[in-house]
Design a protein around this motif. Structure first.
Motif, mmCIF file in Angstrom:
data_model
loop_
_atom_site.group_PDB
_atom_site.id
_atom_site.type_symbol
_atom_site.label_atom_id
_atom_site.label_comp_id
_atom_site.label_asym_id
_atom_site.label_seq_id
_atom_site.Cartn_x
_atom_site.Cartn_y
_atom_site.Cartn_z
ATOM 1 N N GLY A 187 7.542 -0.862 -5.425
ATOM 2 C CA GLY A 187 7.827 0.513 -5.038
ATOM 3 C C GLY A 187 7.717 0.814 -3.554
ATOM 4 O O GLY A 187 7.871 1.967 -3.139
ATOM 5 N N ALA A 188 7.449 -0.183 -2.710
ATOM 6 C CA ALA A 188 7.373 0.051 -1.267
ATOM 7 C C ALA A 188 8.777 0.212 -0.686
ATOM 8 O O ALA A 188 9.766 -0.215 -1.283
ATOM 9 C CB ALA A 188 6.649 -1.096 -0.577
ATOM 10 N N SER A 189 8.864 0.811 0.490
ATOM 11 C CA SER A 189 10.161 1.020 1.130
ATOM 12 C C SER A 189 10.143 0.702 2.620
ATOM 13 O O SER A 189 11.201 0.624 3.244
ATOM 14 C CB SER A 189 10.621 2.470 0.944
ATOM 15 N N ALA A 190 8.961 0.528 3.217
ATOM 16 C CA ALA A 190 8.836 0.324 4.660
ATOM 17 C C ALA A 190 7.954 -0.884 4.934
ATOM 18 O O ALA A 190 7.066 -1.216 4.151
ATOM 19 C CB ALA A 190 8.235 1.570 5.322
ATOM 20 N N ALA A 191 8.212 -1.541 6.058
ATOM 21 C CA ALA A 191 7.467 -2.744 6.420
ATOM 22 C C ALA A 191 6.813 -2.582 7.784
ATOM 23 O O ALA A 191 7.335 -1.899 8.658
ATOM 24 C CB ALA A 191 8.405 -3.950 6.445
ATOM 25 N N TYR A 192 5.664 -3.226 7.943
ATOM 26 C CA TYR A 192 5.017 -3.280 9.256
ATOM 27 C C TYR A 192 4.374 -4.641 9.444
ATOM 28 O O TYR A 192 4.073 -5.350 8.472
ATOM 29 C CB TYR A 192 3.955 -2.181 9.405
ATOM 30 N N LEU A 193 4.176 -5.003 10.670
ATOM 31 C CA LEU A 193 3.426 -6.212 10.995
ATOM 32 C C LEU A 193 2.838 -6.062 12.387
ATOM 33 O O LEU A 193 3.233 -5.183 13.157
ATOM 34 C CB LEU A 193 4.291 -7.468 10.882
ATOM 35 N N GLN A 194 1.898 -6.931 12.695
ATOM 36 C CA GLN A 194 1.221 -6.909 13.984
ATOM 37 C C GLN A 194 1.381 -8.284 14.627
ATOM 38 O O GLN A 194 1.119 -9.303 13.982
ATOM 39 C CB GLN A 194 -0.263 -6.573 13.780
ATOM 40 N N VAL A 195 1.811 -8.305 15.875
ATOM 41 C CA VAL A 195 2.047 -9.566 16.557
ATOM 42 C C VAL A 195 1.577 -9.453 18.000
ATOM 43 O O VAL A 195 1.772 -8.416 18.644
ATOM 44 C CB VAL A 195 3.551 -9.957 16.489
ATOM 45 N N GLU A 196 0.918 -10.498 18.482
ATOM 46 C CA GLU A 196 0.418 -10.460 19.852
ATOM 47 C C GLU A 196 1.582 -10.371 20.834
ATOM 48 O O GLU A 196 2.628 -11.000 20.658
ATOM 49 C CB GLU A 196 -0.457 -11.683 20.136
ATOM 50 N N ALA A 197 1.388 -9.578 21.868
ATOM 51 C CA ALA A 197 2.477 -9.231 22.787
ATOM 52 C C ALA A 197 3.018 -10.433 23.552
ATOM 53 O O ALA A 197 4.151 -10.384 24.040
ATOM 54 C CB ALA A 197 1.991 -8.168 23.772
ATOM 55 N N ASP A 198 2.239 -11.519 23.666
ATOM 56 C CA ASP A 198 2.715 -12.688 24.399
ATOM 57 C C ASP A 198 3.276 -13.778 23.490
ATOM 58 O O ASP A 198 3.583 -14.880 23.954
ATOM 59 C CB ASP A 198 1.587 -13.262 25.272
ATOM 60 N N ASN A 199 3.447 -13.490 22.209
ATOM 61 C CA ASN A 199 4.003 -14.463 21.263
ATOM 62 C C ASN A 199 5.517 -14.296 21.234
ATOM 63 O O ASN A 199 6.084 -13.651 20.349
ATOM 64 C CB ASN A 199 3.403 -14.263 19.873
ATOM 65 N N ASP A 255 0.860 -1.181 0.000
ATOM 66 C CA ASP A 255 0.000 0.000 0.000
ATOM 67 C C ASP A 255 0.898 1.233 0.000
ATOM 68 O O ASP A 255 1.357 1.681 1.060
ATOM 69 C CB ASP A 255 -0.902 -0.027 1.228
ATOM 70 N N GLY A 256 1.175 1.775 -1.191
ATOM 71 C CA GLY A 256 2.077 2.913 -1.257
ATOM 72 C C GLY A 256 3.462 2.544 -0.767
ATOM 73 O O GLY A 256 4.062 1.581 -1.241
ATOM 74 N N ARG A 257 3.984 3.295 0.200
ATOM 75 C CA ARG A 257 5.339 3.008 0.692
ATOM 76 C C ARG A 257 5.371 1.841 1.666
ATOM 77 O O ARG A 257 6.427 1.331 2.017
ATOM 78 C CB ARG A 257 5.936 4.244 1.366
ATOM 79 N N TRP A 258 4.196 1.382 2.115
ATOM 80 C CA TRP A 258 4.139 0.368 3.166
ATOM 81 C C TRP A 258 3.905 -1.042 2.618
ATOM 82 O O TRP A 258 3.096 -1.249 1.719
ATOM 83 C CB TRP A 258 3.037 0.699 4.167
ATOM 84 N N ALA A 259 4.593 -2.004 3.224
ATOM 85 C CA ALA A 259 4.379 -3.423 2.963
ATOM 86 C C ALA A 259 3.974 -4.077 4.279
ATOM 87 O O ALA A 259 4.728 -4.040 5.250
ATOM 88 C CB ALA A 259 5.651 -4.069 2.427
ATOM 89 N N GLY A 260 2.770 -4.645 4.313
ATOM 90 C CA GLY A 260 2.279 -5.278 5.536
ATOM 91 C C GLY A 260 2.435 -6.781 5.466
ATOM 92 O O GLY A 260 2.007 -7.428 4.503
ATOM 93 N N PHE A 261 3.062 -7.362 6.480
ATOM 94 C CA PHE A 261 3.301 -8.808 6.538
ATOM 95 C C PHE A 261 2.341 -9.443 7.548
ATOM 96 O O PHE A 261 2.112 -8.893 8.631
ATOM 97 C CB PHE A 261 4.744 -9.096 6.956
ATOM 98 N N ALA A 262 1.806 -10.605 7.194
ATOM 99 C CA ALA A 262 0.889 -11.309 8.100
ATOM 100 C C ALA A 262 0.924 -12.798 7.777
ATOM 101 O O ALA A 262 1.452 -13.215 6.730
ATOM 102 C CB ALA A 262 -0.535 -10.770 7.953
ATOM 103 N N ALA A 263 0.360 -13.588 8.675
ATOM 104 C CA ALA A 263 0.205 -15.038 8.470
ATOM 105 C C ALA A 263 1.521 -15.724 8.120
ATOM 106 O O ALA A 263 1.550 -16.656 7.306
ATOM 107 C CB ALA A 263 -0.838 -15.306 7.394
ATOM 108 N N ILE A 264 2.637 -15.287 8.724
ATOM 109 C CA ILE A 264 3.910 -15.978 8.522
ATOM 110 C C ILE A 264 3.883 -17.217 9.427
ATOM 111 O O ILE A 264 4.057 -17.110 10.648
ATOM 112 C CB ILE A 264 5.111 -15.088 8.877
ATOM 113 N N GLU A 265 3.656 -18.369 8.832
ATOM 114 C CA GLU A 265 3.507 -19.591 9.615
ATOM 115 C C GLU A 265 4.321 -20.721 9.002
ATOM 116 O O GLU A 265 4.461 -20.793 7.780
ATOM 117 C CB GLU A 265 2.031 -19.986 9.702
#
Length: 348
Positions: free
Chosen positions: A307-319, A271-281
């Motif tokens: 064309g993205a340059s930045a990455a983000y992800l969401q992870v549960e705090a107890d993982n 999404d624009g400059r952002w690359a979102g990572f999820a479901a890495i299993e």
């Protein structure tokens, strides 16, 4: 922008260039005062039935009729940035919401009510960005009614731990008995170093990273079988598939094991400059071979190509295991969030 080659304009792209960064000029003039041509630069994300789709760095998708093309060419990607990006809480909240889009939404002032048949809290919770346009108690009553009509618990996302978060809202919800649950961390990183990790295979890993990871636009049966939110429970719901495949530019990574089974998976949304990572299993029998790193690297390279340059992800705090992996990959903590759920009626 320069399109001339040998003294004349040329269309120098084909369907084989889908996925590459392109520059195009199309004919738009005709009416008085209207520009004769319009230019666009972005990733060519599709070319079907005579229509090209180009996704700009902002995430905007431009659809162009093939018949209107005057000139076009592939252009080199911008140099990859390697510094951890600067971002506000609000920016990341908005990007993450677009990357995991709810099926049904409704505005409540600057808040967004989201519902997706109960598939994941992210797609079935209120995103409070600003003022709800009502006194808080009236807004909460409206939220309870809205979710109740859909058979869902009333839940609000509350950002914490950084300037611009929802600390005041959290305190107000706490006073009203809305319980906190599912604490999660938002991690960010520069994108280019993640792609570099494809060469960092640990002892015991096998195969060539780029060729072991298969990318597709849809999650196949093998991918879904390993995904922990749908695996083992039969065919995924329509709601789950709609959310999983939603977003500006979505990719699914699959790694096959030596026995032909699914060894690892991942999901990417650009999404624009952002690359979102999820479901890495990774399948239990395939762990400790660096497959999560290989999947992340392959997806990161795909995002760089778009064309993205930045990455983000969401992870549960107890993982703890996931947090340790992402720390090794170079992700840093940006902010946290949790969910606030209304106390059931009649519960003291």
């Amino acid at each position: 922008m320069e399109f001339l080659a040998g003294g004349r304009a040329e269309v120098r792209i084909t369907r084989a260039d889908v996925g590459k960064r392109v520059s195009v000029r199309r004919r738009t003039g005709g009416a008085a005062g209207e520009a004769a041509f319009t230019d666009a630069v972005g990733v060519l994300t599709s070319w079907d039935e005579g229509v090209l789709s180009i996704t700009r760095r902002t995430g905007e998708c431009v659809r162009i009729a093939e018949s209107s093309l005057v000139a076009a060419k592939v252009v080199p990607a911008a140099p990859a940035r390697r510094k951890v990006p600067a971002a506000t809480v609000r920016e990341l909240q908005q990007v993450a919401a677009r990357g995991w889009p709810a099926i049904e939404t409704e505005r409540l002032g600057e808040w967004t009510l989201r519902a997706s048949g109960g598939f994941t809290r992210r797609a079935n919770s209120v995103l409070p960005l600003g003022d709800p346009g009502l006194p808080l108690d009236a807004a909460l009553e409206r939220i309870v009614q809205w979710y109740g009509a859909r058979g869902l618990p009333p839940v609000i996302v509350v950002a914490t731990g950084r300037a611009g978060d929802d600390e005041e809202l959290a305190a107000e919800l706490d006073r009203r008995g809305w319980t906190a649950e599912r604490h999660t961390r938002i991690l960010i990183s520069a994108l280019a170093p993640l792609a570099d990790t494809a060469t960092d295979t640990p002892p015991g890993s096998t195969g060539d990273a780029p060729t072991r990871v298969t990318l597709s636009r849809e999650p196949g049966a093998e991918w879904l079988a390993l995904y922990n939110r749908t695996g083992g429970s039969g065919a995924p719901s329509t709601e789950a598939m709609t959310v999983l495949t939603g977003g500006p530019s979505v990719w699914f990574a699959t790694v096959r094991g030596a026995d032909g089974g699914t060894a690892a998976i991942g999901r990417l949304v650009v999404d624009g400059r952002w690359a979102g990572f999820a479901a890495i299993e990774v399948a239990p029998a395939e762990r400790r071979q660096g497959l999560a790193t290989l999947v992340t690297a392959a997806l990161a390279q795909r995002a760089l190509d778009e064309g993205a340059s930045a990455a983000y992800l969401q992870v549960e705090a107890d993982n703890a295991d996931a947090l340790a992996l992402y720390d090794r990959l170079g992700f840093t903590d940006h902010h946290g969030y949790h969910y606030r759920r209304a106390r059931p009626a009649g519960e003291s």
